[in-house]
Design a protein around this motif. Structure first.
Motif, PDB file in Angstrom:
ATOM      1  N   SER A   1       0.827  -1.197   0.000  1.00 45.35           N
ATOM      2  CA  SER A   1       0.000   0.000   0.000  1.00 45.35           C
ATOM      3  C   SER A   1       0.867   1.255   0.000  1.00 45.35           C
ATOM      4  N   SER A   2       0.568   2.146  -0.905  1.00 45.46           N
ATOM      5  CA  SER A   2       1.309   3.406  -0.981  1.00 45.46           C
ATOM      6  C   SER A   2       0.708   4.482  -0.092  1.00 45.46           C
ATOM      7  N   THR A   3      -0.457   4.192   0.504  1.00 41.44           N
ATOM      8  CA  THR A   3      -1.132   5.186   1.339  1.00 41.44           C
ATOM      9  C   THR A   3      -1.221   4.762   2.803  1.00 41.44           C
TER      10      THR A   3
ATOM     11  N   GLY B   1       0.459   7.855   9.274  1.00 43.81           N
ATOM     12  CA  GLY B   1       0.901   8.463   8.023  1.00 43.81           C
ATOM     13  C   GLY B   1       2.391   8.585   7.849  1.00 43.81           C
TER      14      GLY B   1
ATOM     15  N   VAL C   1       4.227   5.214   6.548  1.00 45.45           N
ATOM     16  CA  VAL C   1       3.847   4.657   5.251  1.00 45.45           C
ATOM     17  C   VAL C   1       5.088   4.571   4.357  1.00 45.45           C
TER      18      VAL C   1
ATOM     19  N   ASP D   1      -6.227  16.531   3.388  1.00 48.72           N
ATOM     20  CA  ASP D   1      -5.191  15.678   2.813  1.00 48.72           C
ATOM     21  C   ASP D   1      -5.817  14.436   2.165  1.00 48.72           C
TER      22      ASP D   1
ATOM     23  N   ASP E   1      -4.660  11.497   2.015  1.00 50.25           N
ATOM     24  CA  ASP E   1      -4.471  10.320   2.859  1.00 50.25           C
ATOM     25  C   ASP E   1      -5.062  10.493   4.251  1.00 50.25           C
ATOM     26  N   LYS E   2      -5.767  11.609   4.467  1.00 47.58           N
ATOM     27  CA  LYS E   2      -6.450  11.876   5.751  1.00 47.58           C
ATOM     28  C   LYS E   2      -5.462  11.867   6.927  1.00 47.58           C
TER      29      LYS E   2
ATOM     30  N   GLN F   1      -5.672  11.929  12.309  1.00 52.86           N
ATOM     31  CA  GLN F   1      -5.765  10.981  11.196  1.00 52.86           C
ATOM     32  C   GLN F   1      -7.143  10.329  11.174  1.00 52.86           C
TER      33      GLN F   1
ATOM     34  N   GLN G   1      -9.119   6.225   5.520  1.00 48.60           N
ATOM     35  CA  GLN G   1      -9.224   6.881   4.213  1.00 48.60           C
ATOM     36  C   GLN G   1     -10.509   6.560   3.460  1.00 48.60           C
TER      37      GLN G   1
END
Length: 435
Positions: free
Chosen positions: A68-70, A92, A95, A179, A181-182, A201, A204
């Motif tokens: 996962s990139s997020t 965040g 990641v 954002d 990505d929240k 956060q 998402q």
């Protein structure tokens, strides 16, 4: 006593100096377990279809943590009447690092051990969260279960500190809502030495509106549990807020760094052939060192001056002149006075005999009782040692002896006192119990 106080003050000064030279904070990258929620109100049968689907879901989440990139991933594994919904959310700032994958793998292992037959589970670690259920919860704000954690230390100025915390967490929440990505962070200064680091956060799958609603609910409850504490967090399944007085997240991953001051005027080019060290770097090194040295020197001077002042006060209080008892001359009377007081050293006045000579009881013309020590010719001791003994006796603080007042010496029960002092020798003497 002056030396002891001086050393105590010097130790305090050195401690203050050390604080200026130590790093302002320490950070830890190790993720830790926070809380597990798995009520046994809804359970499944071991080796059932639901457990098979759950195992597939946990394996799927774990394998996607590193992809996962997020830092967020949700999945559904479904067969007839046996659906399982699950997701993970990594903090965040971790990641794209191994911390996210390791954390998710840990939560899946904990879920199997701590919640072996429960259908609804939420597990929080410092770096990630894992959640699954037999009911769909995607894109829905969930504020239960929740928990809070707070630092045991209190802020020195809780009103001011709480104002800064409130502003900081609200700014972090605003950054998270905007954002993709929240995830949002903020740093705010409390004073010249203390800053507040805040994080907000959401999962998402929430919309910006739902994320904002969740974070505002969290912030509204934060003072109830963490007011005045130097660190705290409030955690919901759908969002969380945290603040500390140290950078608990990787600052290069923040979405809202603290605004920097305007650029300084351009510097002139350095002379040819010389090192191109920026002036700002030199200033940044020299100024803190100079300030620290200045503080040390000022503190040392203040403490030295204070110790000297106390020493002068103590010296001023010491007896002198007519009250001096440090010399034997201050304790002597002329021979005629002593002879008259002791009836010419009558045997009736004799109290005893020691190493230096005989001790007599005398009565002065004013009726005052005194003890007279007469040096014997055959004592075998020098007159200097005899004088030293007399000075020592004069200085004794004893229950049967009252030392000289402003005008004269007053003896109380001198017979008993000198009977206790008769065991002296040329080089030492027995000191009575000074209770």
């Amino acid at each position: 006593m002056i030396n002891h106080q001086y050393m105590k003050n010097m130790n305090t000064l050195l401690l203050i100096f050390s604080i200026f030279t130590l790093p302002s904070f320490l950070t830890s990258t190790e993720a830790v377990w926070l809380f597990t929620f798995c009520p046994n109100t809804t359970t499944f049968t071991p080796n059932s279809t639901f457990q098979s689907n759950l195992n597939r879901l946990l394996s799927n989440l774990s394998s996607n943590a590193n992809r996962s990139s997020t830092g967020f991933y949700n999945v559904t594994v479904q067969t007839t009447n046996n659906a399982v919904y699950g997701l993970f959310l990594c903090r965040g700032d971790v990641v794209g690092t191994d911390a996210c994958g390791i954390c998710v793998a840990n939560t899946t292992t904990v879920a199997r051990k701590s919640c072996p037959v429960e259908k609804q589970v939420v597990i929080w670690y410092d770096d990630c969260m894992l959640r699954y259920s037999n009911e769909s919860f995607f894109s829905t704000v969930t504020d239960w279960p929740s928990f809070y954690m707070r630092n045991t230390l209190n802020a020195t100025d809780p009103v001011r500190f709480n104002q800064v915390v409130t502003a900081s967490v609200n700014q972090a929440a605003s950054e998270a809502v905007g954002d993709a990505d929240k995830f949002g962070t903020n740093r705010a200064n409390v004073n010249g030495l203390t800053s507040v680091y805040s994080l907000g956060q959401c999962t998402q799958d929430l919309s910006a509106t739902d994320c904002n609603r969740c974070l505002r609910m969290t912030i509204d409850q934060l003072p109830t549990y963490c007011y005045g504490r130097v660190g705290g967090r409030l955690v919901f399944p759908s969002c969380n807020i945290r603040y500390e007085v140290y950078p608990f997240y990787a600052q290069n991953a923040t979405s809202a760094p603290e605004p920097a001051p305007g650029p300084p005027p351009p510097l002139p080019p350095p002379p040819k052939g010389k090192s191109k060290i920026p002036t700002r770097t030199i200033v940044a090194i020299v100024v803190p060192i100079s300030v620290s040295v200045l503080l040390f020197v000022v503190g040392y001077c203040c403490i030295t001056r204070r110790a000297k002042y106390k020493y002068n006060e103590a010296a001023a209080d010491e007896p002198s002149g007519e009250n001096d008892i440090t010399t034997v001359e201050s304790l002597q009377f002329d021979f005629a006075t002593i002879q008259a007081a002791t009836s010419n050293f009558s045997e009736d006045h004799k109290l005893g005999e020691g190493g230096f000579g005989q001790v007599y009881k005398g009565i002065l013309s004013n009726g005052q009782e005194v003890a007279v020590k007469r040096l014997s010719r055959n004592s075998g001791c020098c007159s200097e040692e005899f004088k030293n003994e007399m000075v020592l006796v004069a200085k004794l603080q004893h229950r049967n002896l009252t030392l000289r007042n402003k005008d004269n010496w007053i003896g109380q029960d001198v017979t008993r006192l000198f009977q206790e002092l008769l065991e002296e020798s040329c080089t030492s003497m027995k000191i009575p119990d000074l209770e």
